[in-house]
Design a protein around this motif. Structure first.
Motif, PDB file in Angstrom:
ATOM      1  N   ILE A  99       0.837  -1.194   0.000  1.00 15.94           N
ATOM      2  CA  ILE A  99       0.000   0.000   0.000  1.00 15.94           C
ATOM      3  C   ILE A  99       0.876   1.250   0.000  1.00 15.94           C
ATOM      4  N   GLU A 100       1.899   1.241   0.856  1.00 12.83           N
ATOM      5  CA  GLU A 100       2.743   2.424   1.003  1.00 12.83           C
ATOM      6  C   GLU A 100       3.391   2.828  -0.311  1.00 12.83           C
ATOM      7  N   ASP A 101       3.888   1.845  -1.068  1.00  6.96           N
ATOM      8  CA  ASP A 101       4.530   2.171  -2.344  1.00  6.96           C
ATOM      9  C   ASP A 101       3.526   2.759  -3.334  1.00  6.96           C
ATOM     10  N   GLY A 102       2.343   2.163  -3.396  1.00  3.30           N
ATOM     11  CA  GLY A 102       1.327   2.660  -4.323  1.00  3.30           C
ATOM     12  C   GLY A 102       0.883   4.075  -3.986  1.00  3.30           C
ATOM     13  N   ILE A 103       0.660   4.335  -2.688  1.00  2.52           N
ATOM     14  CA  ILE A 103       0.240   5.673  -2.272  1.00  2.52           C
ATOM     15  C   ILE A 103       1.357   6.677  -2.517  1.00  2.52           C
ATOM     16  N   ALA A 104       2.586   6.297  -2.231  1.00  5.65           N
ATOM     17  CA  ALA A 104       3.717   7.203  -2.458  1.00  5.65           C
ATOM     18  C   ALA A 104       3.828   7.576  -3.934  1.00  5.65           C
TER      19      ALA A 104
ATOM     20  N   CYS B  32       6.090   5.939 -11.208  1.00  6.23           N
ATOM     21  CA  CYS B  32       5.693   4.685 -10.550  1.00  6.23           C
ATOM     22  C   CYS B  32       6.891   3.747 -10.412  1.00  6.23           C
ATOM     23  N   ALA B  33       7.697   3.651 -11.456  1.00  2.00           N
ATOM     24  CA  ALA B  33       8.885   2.785 -11.393  1.00  2.00           C
ATOM     25  C   ALA B  33       9.847   3.267 -10.313  1.00  2.00           C
ATOM     26  N   GLU B  34      10.008   4.576 -10.204  1.00  2.00           N
ATOM     27  CA  GLU B  34      10.892   5.135  -9.178  1.00  2.00           C
ATOM     28  C   GLU B  34      10.410   4.832  -7.768  1.00  2.00           C
ATOM     29  N   HIS B  35       9.118   4.586  -7.625  1.00  2.00           N
ATOM     30  CA  HIS B  35       8.552   4.321  -6.306  1.00  2.00           C
ATOM     31  C   HIS B  35       8.233   2.841  -6.092  1.00  2.00           C
ATOM     32  N   GLY B  36       8.965   1.984  -6.807  1.00  2.68           N
ATOM     33  CA  GLY B  36       8.915   0.562  -6.500  1.00  2.68           C
ATOM     34  C   GLY B  36       7.885  -0.254  -7.232  1.00  2.68           C
ATOM     35  N   ALA B  37       7.341   0.250  -8.328  1.00  2.00           N
ATOM     36  CA  ALA B  37       6.366  -0.549  -9.078  1.00  2.00           C
ATOM     37  C   ALA B  37       7.008  -1.831  -9.575  1.00  2.00           C
ATOM     38  N   VAL B  38       6.296  -2.947  -9.413  1.00 10.86           N
ATOM     39  CA  VAL B  38       6.812  -4.222  -9.906  1.00 10.86           C
ATOM     40  C   VAL B  38       6.400  -4.466 -11.349  1.00 10.86           C
ATOM     41  N   ASP B  39       5.391  -3.745 -11.798  1.00 10.10           N
ATOM     42  CA  ASP B  39       4.939  -3.879 -13.180  1.00 10.10           C
ATOM     43  C   ASP B  39       4.265  -2.573 -13.582  1.00 10.10           C
ATOM     44  N   VAL B  40       4.610  -2.057 -14.749  1.00  7.68           N
ATOM     45  CA  VAL B  40       4.007  -0.826 -15.252  1.00  7.68           C
ATOM     46  C   VAL B  40       3.598  -1.046 -16.698  1.00  7.68           C
ATOM     47  N   ALA B  41       2.359  -0.672 -17.016  1.00  3.42           N
ATOM     48  CA  ALA B  41       1.871  -0.780 -18.394  1.00  3.42           C
ATOM     49  C   ALA B  41       1.445   0.594 -18.880  1.00  3.42           C
ATOM     50  N   GLU B  42       1.828   0.939 -20.100  1.00  5.65           N
ATOM     51  CA  GLU B  42       1.457   2.209 -20.714  1.00  5.65           C
ATOM     52  C   GLU B  42       0.629   1.931 -21.968  1.00  5.65           C
ATOM     53  N   ALA B  43      -0.535   2.547 -22.049  1.00  7.36           N
ATOM     54  CA  ALA B  43      -1.370   2.379 -23.237  1.00  7.36           C
ATOM     55  C   ALA B  43      -0.840   3.248 -24.367  1.00  7.36           C
TER      56      ALA B  43
ATOM     57  N   VAL C 221      -2.567   6.291   3.826  1.00 12.42           N
ATOM     58  CA  VAL C 221      -1.969   5.046   4.319  1.00 12.42           C
ATOM     59  C   VAL C 221      -2.574   4.673   5.664  1.00 12.42           C
ATOM     60  N   ALA C 222      -2.726   5.649   6.549  1.00  9.09           N
ATOM     61  CA  ALA C 222      -3.330   5.378   7.851  1.00  9.09           C
ATOM     62  C   ALA C 222      -4.761   4.879   7.689  1.00  9.09           C
ATOM     63  N   LEU C 223      -5.504   5.457   6.741  1.00  7.08           N
ATOM     64  CA  LEU C 223      -6.866   4.985   6.496  1.00  7.08           C
ATOM     65  C   LEU C 223      -6.865   3.544   6.023  1.00  7.08           C
ATOM     66  N   LEU C 224      -6.043   3.234   5.036  1.00  8.55           N
ATOM     67  CA  LEU C 224      -6.029   1.891   4.465  1.00  8.55           C
ATOM     68  C   LEU C 224      -5.563   0.857   5.480  1.00  8.55           C
ATOM     69  N   ARG C 225      -4.541   1.182   6.263  1.00 12.00           N
ATOM     70  CA  ARG C 225      -4.094   0.250   7.293  1.00 12.00           C
ATOM     71  C   ARG C 225      -5.164   0.092   8.371  1.00 12.00           C
ATOM     72  N   GLY C 226      -5.805   1.184   8.729  1.00  9.66           N
ATOM     73  CA  GLY C 226      -6.867   1.110   9.724  1.00  9.66           C
ATOM     74  C   GLY C 226      -8.059   0.307   9.251  1.00  9.66           C
TER      75      GLY C 226
END
Length: 457
Positions: A230-235, A298-309, A348-353
């Motif tokens: 979650i943290e990587d996606g939100i970041a 997204c790649a800079e923030h740890g994306a494991v897979d990125v797709a561009e249309a 992040v706090a919302l999603l973890r909560g």
């Protein structure tokens, strides 16, 4: 008294407008909300003009009979649900697009116009009506105004209230008031237009709306990225918003939601994906550059897979995961859709909560939402025909709202209060704020006849 009211309305408006067939009334008793009771209405009235709406409200006011206004009944808070002995006032026949002005960039419409129909009509003239709730193919402009609806593109363009210039409203007394204006500017007097937007039929019946339009957007392209956490996606989403880019869509899917989608339809989603971010740019020739920058962030923030249309079809495919959320949850059980919004810094706090609340109450909570503006839709999933599971789901639902408030947010970003959240409203407004709301309600509707029991208990 009530029989004479129906007879009076039938005499004034005709049999086609006034319906009291029990089967028809039963089919109009409620909206799409879960756990919201619906009463037995006295009759259904379907006016086709402002003067007919006036006649209904004058007669109802004289007889002290409550009136519940309904659009397409796609709401999720019980605001359109009947109460015992009420008149249901349907706006389905007030469905005309009265004007589209390219010069003023406005549309004048009746409340029963379907959102998607308006969007397509203005697009034919090179214009754009941005608010696009998920129900846009069914929901009406009147309902969108009643709940101040948002949608996927509100991260860039704003919500319904940002596009309502003026309204024609019939008050409980049958009087007509025009609020706002056609011009882009105007600050004379209190902003009654903004007051009406989001009032859920408790202050008056909207019979006409003047809506601001924009030039039609250019072609759009989409990017989608999966992350381990979650943290990587939100970041990554934060970084996109901070980059100076203005995505026309920025959506988030958490791990439980991704698993449900993958189980429902094989989208090739990684089994270990902890979150997904979907972004779109609608800047035509510049969209490819924007999507490339989003993918790089997204790649800079740890994306494991990125797709561009690279074209519209690929964009549609990348958006499919977001559009499948509701369908993918249906086989898992009953759903109770929450609608909290928090500052982006608290996501992040919302999603973890929310995950902790799901574990505490032994229910599945999936949390998709509009990450660009902090409006998430924690959806409680629980077993059908199980009273114990239902009770736990309601407790979890309320706990999510409390969590949202504790993080500086709100109990509803776009679905409204209705009856589903009415008991929680004071928690957000405070006693003084709630009392002011009651005074405003009394000024517009002194006998509490318009949608009583909704929003304000």
């Amino acid at each position: 008294m009530t029989d004479s009211l129906v007879a009076q309305l039938r005499s004034e408006l005709g049999d086609a407008v006034v319906v009291d067939d029990p089967d028809i009334l039963d089919s109009h008793r409620n909206d799409h909300a879960t756990f919201c009771t619906a009463g037995v209405p006295l009759a259904l009235v379907r006016p086709s003009s402002t003067s007919e709406v006036q006649a209904v409200l004058r007669a109802a006011s004289s007889a002290r009979v409550p009136v519940v206004t309904q659009g397409a009944r796609t709401g999720l808070s019980g605001a359109a649900n009947a109460i015992d002995g009420c008149l249901l006032l349907s706006t389905s026949r007030l469905n005309q697009i009265l004007e589209i002005s390219a010069e003023d960039q406005v549309a004048v419409v009746q409340p029963g116009v379907v959102n998607a129909d308006l969007s397509r009509a203005v697009l034919d003239q090179g214009l754009f009506y941005p608010p696009d709730p998920s129900s846009w193919e069914m929901s009406t402009i009147g309902g969108n105004i009643a709940t101040n609806a948002g949608g996927l593109c509100c991260v860039k363009y704003g919500v319904t209230s940002d596009f309502v210039r003026g309204l024609e409203v019939v008050l409980a007394s049958g009087e007509v008031v025009r609020t706002g204006r056609r011009s882009a500017k105007g600050v004379a007097g209190y902003d009654l237009t903004r007051l009406m937007v989001g009032s859920e039929g408790t202050l008056g019946v909207v019979t006409e709306a003047t809506l601001a339009l924009r030039p039609a957007p250019e072609a759009a392209l989409t990017a989608a990225a999966t992350f381990r956490s979650i943290e990587d996606g939100i970041a990554a989403a934060f970084a996109v918003m901070a980059s100076g880019l203005r995505p026309s869509l920025l959506e988030f899917l958490d791990q439980p939601t991704l698993r449900a989608i993958q189980d429902y339809r094989d989208m090739g989603l990684p089994a270990d994906a902890g979150s997904m971010v979907i972004a779109q740019s609608d800047r035509g020739p510049r969209a490819a550059e924007d999507v490339g920058r989003i993918a790089a962030i997204c790649a800079e923030h740890g994306a494991v897979d990125v797709a561009e249309a690279s074209d519209a079809e690929e964009s549609r495919m990348l958006l499919e995961a977001r559009r499948l959320v509701n369908a993918s949850l249906e086989p898992l059980g009953m759903t109770l859709i929450d609608d909290v919004a928090v500052p982006r810094s608290q996501l992040v706090a919302l999603l973890r909560g929310v995950a902790e609340i799901g574990a505490k109450y032994s229910v599945l909570i999936c949390c998709p939402g509009h990450v660009g503006d902090g409006n998430m839709h924690p959806t409680v999933v629980f077993e059908r025909d199980d009273p114990a599971a239902e009770a736990r789901a309601l407790e979890a639902f309320n706990a999510v709202m409390e969590l949202g408030l504790s993080l500086g947010g709100t109990i509803t970003g776009e679905h409204g209060i209705g009856t589903l959240k009415a008991r929680m409203l004071e928690n957000e407004l405070g006693p003084v704020g709630l009392e002011l709301h009651r005074r405003v309600k009394a000024a517009f509707d002194p006998f509490n006849l318009l949608n009583p029991g909704k929003v304000l208990l």
